[in-house]
Design an enzyme around this catalytic site. Sequence first.
Site, PDB file in Angstrom:
ATOM      1  CE  LYS A  23      -2.723   0.634   3.694  1.00  0.00           C
ATOM      2  NZ  LYS A  23      -2.929   1.730   4.403  1.00  0.00           N
ATOM      3  CB  SER A  24       3.850   2.129   1.853  1.00  0.00           C
ATOM      4  OG  SER A  24       3.181   2.263   3.413  1.00  0.00           O
ATOM      5  NE  ARG A  28       6.316   6.802   0.678  1.00  0.00           N
ATOM      6  CZ  ARG A  28       5.282   6.612   1.614  1.00  0.00           C
ATOM      7  NH1 ARG A  28       4.121   5.852   1.517  1.00  0.00           N
ATOM      8  NH2 ARG A  28       5.562   7.190   2.810  1.00  0.00           N
ATOM      9  N   GLY A  96      -4.770   7.921   5.849  1.00  0.00           N
ATOM     10  CA  GLY A  96      -3.874   9.022   6.547  1.00  0.00           C
ATOM     11  C   GLY A  96      -2.690   9.354   5.405  1.00  0.00           C
ATOM     12  CB  SER A 178       5.442  10.207  11.202  1.00  0.00           C
ATOM     13  OG  SER A 178       4.589  10.311  10.167  1.00  0.00           O
ATOM     14  CD  GLN A 180       0.459   8.619   7.394  1.00  0.00           C
ATOM     15  OE1 GLN A 180       0.174   9.156   8.282  1.00  0.00           O
ATOM     16  NE2 GLN A 180       0.090   7.345   6.959  1.00  0.00           N
ATOM     17  CG  ASP A 329       0.841   0.191   9.841  1.00  0.00           C
ATOM     18  OD1 ASP A 329       0.701   1.375  10.616  1.00  0.00           O
ATOM     19  OD2 ASP A 329       1.286   0.539   8.373  1.00  0.00           O
ATOM     20  NE  ARG A 360      -4.683  -0.014  13.567  1.00  0.00           N
ATOM     21  CZ  ARG A 360      -4.037   0.582  12.370  1.00  0.00           C
ATOM     22  NH1 ARG A 360      -2.762   0.502  12.248  1.00  0.00           N
ATOM     23  NH2 ARG A 360      -4.794   0.306  11.225  1.00  0.00           N
TER      24      ARG A 360
HETATM   25  C1  S3P Z   1       2.663   4.973   6.092  1.00  0.00           C
HETATM   26  C2  S3P Z   1       3.271   5.540   7.358  1.00  0.00           C
HETATM   27  C3  S3P Z   1       2.805   5.104   8.744  1.00  0.00           C
HETATM   28  C4  S3P Z   1       1.881   3.661   8.607  1.00  0.00           C
HETATM   29  C5  S3P Z   1       0.839   3.891   7.618  1.00  0.00           C
HETATM   30  C6  S3P Z   1       1.621   4.095   6.323  1.00  0.00           C
HETATM   31  C7  S3P Z   1       3.229   5.453   4.886  1.00  0.00           C
HETATM   32  O1  S3P Z   1       2.250   6.152   9.237  1.00  0.00           O
HETATM   33  O2  S3P Z   1       1.458   3.627   9.962  1.00  0.00           O
HETATM   34  O3  S3P Z   1       0.036   2.904   7.681  1.00  0.00           O
HETATM   35  O4  S3P Z   1       2.919   4.815   3.674  1.00  0.00           O
HETATM   36  O5  S3P Z   1       4.242   6.511   4.772  1.00  0.00           O
HETATM   37  P1  S3P Z   1       2.984   7.342   9.913  1.00  0.00           P
HETATM   38  O6  S3P Z   1       3.721   7.928   9.151  1.00  0.00           O
HETATM   39  O7  S3P Z   1       2.110   8.084  10.873  1.00  0.00           O
HETATM   40  O8  S3P Z   1       3.754   6.697  11.318  1.00  0.00           O
END
Ligand code: S3P
Length: 450
Positions: A23-24, A28, A96, A178, A180, A329, A360
């Site tokens: 997914k990440s 991107r 998110g 983080s 993100q 996660d 969680r």
């Molecule tokens: C992600 C970063 C993580 C992760 C999320 C995906 C990403 O969050 O928990 O499921 O793809 O950059 P955080 O950046 O809040 O740690």
Amino acid sequence: MSRIVVRPLVRPLQGSVPVPSDKSIGHRSLLFGALSRGACRVRGFSYGEDNVATLRAFRAMGVTIDDDGKGELTVHGVGLDGLCAPTSDLDCGNSGTTMRLLAGLLAAQPFSARLTGDASLSRRPMGRVARPLRARGASVEGAPHPTRKDEITAPLVVGPRPEGRLLAGLEYRMPMSSAQVKSALLLSGLYASDPTVLWEPLLSRDHTERMLSALGVPIDAAGTMVRLSPPSDRKIVPAFDVELPGDLSAAAFLLVAGAVVPGSAVTARGTGLNPSRAGILEILRSAGAALQIEPQGDVLGEPFGQVTVRGGALRAADVGGEVATRSIDEIPIACALAARSGGRTVFSDVGELRVKESDRIARVVEALRAFGLDAVEREEGLEVEGQPEGALRAARVASDGDHRIAMTACVLGLLGDGDTVVEDADCIATSFPRFVGTLRALGAELEVQT
Ligand code: S3P
């Protein structure tokens, strides 16, 4: 809204299965594909709702994305300066990553856009991305957070960038690890006048750094520091082809299911093995699970391979520090592992779990207790007393709309003494649309009721 009924397992899980693409890396690939100068092929797209939210957002900003409906996309990049103002809100759904990464990108655009999300995303803190973006001159406005003073949440209105000026350089010590936030700041840094230098307390997943580097964009990453200089060439991102690796975060549910059922042998094929994400493999090993990892290659700087686990006796092994960051996660499903391990497992340094798709820590403790387990909440962690022998009490669990809570409850349900019911299970489609079918392919019995 659908629910899943999980029947107690009658025989060990067996099989070799594919997992949805990461997914990440999916987010991107769409993002850098859109910013590239050319046609990028993205193969193995998962159609998880989170990734689809990112896809729709780029279409709404004028990027043509062809989709053969079977996971092969062609993203026709428009370059760093080619995005168009969307004519309506960009709906990030439950994602998110979509919201925070887009906030970074939009901060530098000559137009503004409004980012919205579902009820869960509209409770998540957005100040962590807004504050450093504002510090470099961007405009980011959010709604007041429903419970936290001095915090904002979605909807976010981002941009336009200051007229006639670039965003400023940024040197920033991030208060939390983080990916993100880090990625949002690096993206905005592509449009800044001076370098972006970031330090994290512990290294979060480094997909953005790896992808930029694999595409030839100069970026220096050393330990928990990363530095990006603004590119002088506006055609900096070349077109690329990528076959997305599998998502270790999705594979983790299958691997833990295999580990907790003696006699099982479960293989997840083509799974991403990026060390900044692979903490769950170390957790499985520390708990005594028999793991076999066969590297198969790498794509855009991301290693991947085949992971096999065999079920057997497990022991409690504490989880904290940098392993916790590299498996953030996977902590809910690691709790299912702890539930079957002899002794008490202490999870620490996982306070970030309170601001994920749900709280969680609270939700997983509730779920474990519903299965008759002794579990205790801590401010920044939790403790689980394992029950290595005998069936667990079958339970009824509410997911609170959180895909990882729903899937963890399904795995625990396999060990139940009767049918377990997981309510509000549609959320699983955000990350693992074929979860039920994949567990069935391994020999589990689950029924989806709508
Ligand atoms: C992600 C970063 C993580 C992760 C999320 C995906 C990403 O969050 O928990 O499921 O793809 O950059 P955080 O950046 O809040 O740690």
